[in-house]
Design an enzyme around this catalytic site. Structure first.
Site, PDB file in Angstrom:
ATOM      1  N   SER A 126       0.856  -1.200   0.000  1.00 51.44           N
ATOM      2  CA  SER A 126       0.000   0.000   0.000  1.00 51.44           C
ATOM      3  C   SER A 126       0.882   1.237   0.000  1.00 51.44           C
ATOM      4  CB  SER A 126      -0.881   0.015   1.253  1.00 51.44           C
ATOM      5  OG  SER A 126      -1.466   1.293   1.412  1.00 51.44           O
ATOM      6  N   TYR A 131      -2.475  -1.815   9.957  1.00 51.64           N
ATOM      7  CA  TYR A 131      -2.462  -1.926   8.491  1.00 51.64           C
ATOM      8  C   TYR A 131      -1.066  -1.576   7.959  1.00 51.64           C
ATOM      9  CZ  TYR A 131      -4.099  -1.296   3.655  1.00 51.64           C
ATOM     10  OH  TYR A 131      -4.281  -1.390   2.287  1.00 51.64           O
TER      11      TYR A 131
HETATM   12  N1  LIG Z   1      -8.812  -0.015  -1.945  1.00 50.56           N
HETATM   13  C1  LIG Z   1      -7.774   0.705  -1.587  1.00 50.56           C
HETATM   14  O1  LIG Z   1      -7.863   1.949  -1.490  1.00 50.56           O
HETATM   15  C2  LIG Z   1      -6.430   0.052  -1.324  1.00 50.56           C
HETATM   16  C3  LIG Z   1      -5.301   0.879  -1.171  1.00 50.56           C
HETATM   17  C4  LIG Z   1      -4.056   0.292  -0.940  1.00 50.56           C
HETATM   18  C5  LIG Z   1      -3.933  -1.096  -0.890  1.00 50.56           C
HETATM   19  N2  LIG Z   1      -5.053  -1.889  -1.043  1.00 50.56           N
HETATM   20  C6  LIG Z   1      -4.867  -3.340  -0.991  1.00 50.56           C
HETATM   21  O2  LIG Z   1      -5.334  -3.917  -2.201  1.00 50.56           O
HETATM   22  C7  LIG Z   1      -5.737  -5.273  -1.965  1.00 50.56           C
HETATM   23  C8  LIG Z   1      -7.106  -5.519  -2.580  1.00 50.56           C
HETATM   24  O3  LIG Z   1      -8.084  -4.763  -1.872  1.00 50.56           O
HETATM   25  P1  LIG Z   1      -9.417  -4.190  -2.580  1.00 50.56           P
HETATM   26  O4  LIG Z   1      -9.248  -2.728  -2.682  1.00 50.56           O
HETATM   27  O5  LIG Z   1      -9.706  -4.981  -3.792  1.00 50.56           O
HETATM   28  O6  LIG Z   1     -10.493  -4.481  -1.417  1.00 50.56           O
HETATM   29  P2  LIG Z   1     -11.762  -5.468  -1.362  1.00 50.56           P
HETATM   30  O7  LIG Z   1     -12.193  -5.459   0.069  1.00 50.56           O
HETATM   31  O8  LIG Z   1     -12.745  -5.094  -2.390  1.00 50.56           O
HETATM   32  O9  LIG Z   1     -11.175  -6.892  -1.776  1.00 50.56           O
HETATM   33  C9  LIG Z   1     -10.419  -7.699  -0.912  1.00 50.56           C
HETATM   34  C10 LIG Z   1     -10.701  -9.155  -1.241  1.00 50.56           C
HETATM   35  O10 LIG Z   1      -9.888  -9.971  -0.391  1.00 50.56           O
HETATM   36  C11 LIG Z   1     -10.714 -10.990   0.150  1.00 50.56           C
HETATM   37  N3  LIG Z   1     -10.137 -11.436   1.425  1.00 50.56           N
HETATM   38  C12 LIG Z   1     -10.103 -10.746   2.587  1.00 50.56           C
HETATM   39  N4  LIG Z   1      -9.549 -11.491   3.561  1.00 50.56           N
HETATM   40  C13 LIG Z   1      -9.219 -12.674   2.986  1.00 50.56           C
HETATM   41  C14 LIG Z   1      -8.599 -13.849   3.467  1.00 50.56           C
HETATM   42  N5  LIG Z   1      -8.257 -13.976   4.758  1.00 50.56           N
HETATM   43  N6  LIG Z   1      -8.372 -14.864   2.601  1.00 50.56           N
HETATM   44  C15 LIG Z   1      -8.741 -14.761   1.301  1.00 50.56           C
HETATM   45  N7  LIG Z   1      -9.359 -13.689   0.793  1.00 50.56           N
HETATM   46  C16 LIG Z   1      -9.582 -12.647   1.631  1.00 50.56           C
HETATM   47  C17 LIG Z   1     -12.082 -10.352   0.294  1.00 50.56           C
HETATM   48  O11 LIG Z   1     -13.136 -11.296   0.419  1.00 50.56           O
HETATM   49  C18 LIG Z   1     -12.161  -9.515  -0.971  1.00 50.56           C
HETATM   50  O12 LIG Z   1     -12.659 -10.259  -2.050  1.00 50.56           O
HETATM   51  C19 LIG Z   1      -5.680  -5.450  -0.448  1.00 50.56           C
HETATM   52  O13 LIG Z   1      -4.478  -6.100  -0.094  1.00 50.56           O
HETATM   53  C20 LIG Z   1      -5.669  -4.027   0.079  1.00 50.56           C
HETATM   54  O14 LIG Z   1      -5.073  -3.927   1.346  1.00 50.56           O
HETATM   55  C21 LIG Z   1      -6.291  -1.333  -1.255  1.00 50.56           C
END
Ligand SMILES: NC(=O)c1ccc[n+]([C@@H]2O[C@H](COP(=O)([O-])OP(=O)(O)OC[C@H]3O[C@@H](n4cnc5c(N)ncnc54)[C@H](O)[C@@H]3O)[C@@H](O)[C@H]2O)c1
Length: 276
Positions: A155, A168
């Protein structure tokens, strides 16, 4: 000829959001997909996770792009489950070439108000879950001897710091350490390891009520548009957030042979947020 034609990509958190987007983008460029997601809510989080219906939708959308797909409900905290789906992927799809350790969760609370369970769930999913994912998959890449690309999702928070996300930030910073050590160890197998660092991304994670409250603590019922206004000021392109596909394009580049000499890097996709 697609940019990852004939390769097999193992993607965690693939039921929705960035993980689904990675699956579809890589499939469009010729990869078969292993789509893994827990599809279960986590008690310490204030927003819901994906559902089994979401995972089935990803599966359907990959098939519609003409690629093979193995979709499995597995939690990245479950080593035996990950080992099994990786072994099944090798058997059914003929190996793996790309690993996207994308599954992750987010929460926001002042550091000393965090419960031990909140801390532990965050570290278990975001950091140890990434380790478990590479532990289940990378030995197959080594054994196959055809190289590969591992992309770990960190991130932008690891560059800029941010209040109220100690668990986080610690977990996502741990991912960077893992990426650096793995890239040093796996180069001799022609396996590259890199991290992608998303800024704000338009997914359910960003639009959850708890995140809206963090960006707009002074508003009683903040909306997505309120968030957009606040977030715009935080990056040099004045965007506020990017789409999941913008992260997928970075993952695609790192996964493809276009990045054949790129390993051990942190790639931010953040509209310049870390310098704004
Ligand atoms: N959305 C943002 O602004 C943002 C910013 C920086 C980093 N991220 C990172 O990007 C990645 C994807 O996030 P996103 O934005 O698609 O969010 P999201 O919540 O839409 O998707 C996350 C997915 O991971 C799955 N998941 C959660 N815990 C799990 C587990 N223990 N085992 C298997 N699957 C699991 C969820 O069911 C979901 O489908 C994450 O690692 C998040 O930390 C997101």
């Amino acid at each position: 000829m697609g940019r990852v034609e004939g390769k097999v990509a193992f993607i965690t958190g693939a039921a929705r959001g960035q993980g689904r987007s990675h699956a579809l983008r890589l499939a469009e460029e010729g990869a078969d997909i292993v789509a893994v997601d827990a599809c279960e809510d986590i008690a310490t989080l204030e927003y819901p996770m994906a559902t089994e219906a979401d995972l089935r939708e990803t599966e359907k959308l990959v098939r519609e792009r003409g690629r093979r797909v193995l979709a499995r409900k597995v939690d990245v905290r479950d080593q035996a489950g990950l080992n099994q789906v990786a072994a099944d992927a090798v058997e059914q799809l003929g190996g793996m070439d790309i690993v996207s350790a994308n599954a992750g969760i987010c929460g926001c609370r002042p550091t000393f108000d965090l419960s031990d369970d909140e801390w532990q769930d965050m570290v278990d999913v975001n950091m140890t879950g990434v380790w478990r994912t590479v532990k289940a998959t990378v030995p197959h890449l080594i054994e196959a001897g055809r190289g590969g690309s591992v992309v770990l999702t960190s991130s932008i928070v690891t560059f800029v710091g941010a209040a109220n996300v100690a668990h986080y930030n610690a977990s996502k910073s741990g991912v960077v350490g893992l990426m650096k050590t793995l890239s040093a160890e796996l180069g001799k197998h022609r396996i590259r390891v890199n991290a992608v660092h998303p800024g704000n991304v338009a997914t359910d994670m960003l639009f959850s009520e708890s995140t809206l409250r963090v960006f707009c603590p002074d508003l009683e019922n903040p909306t997505v548009e309120d968030l957009r206004e606040r977030a715009r000021g935080g990056d040099v392109l004045g965007q506020g957030w990017v789409e999941a596909e913008d992260i997928s394009n970075a993952v695609l580049y790192l996964a493809s042979d276009e990045a054949r000499f790129v390993t051990g890097i942190s790639l931010p996709v953040d509209c310049g947020r870390r310098i704004g």
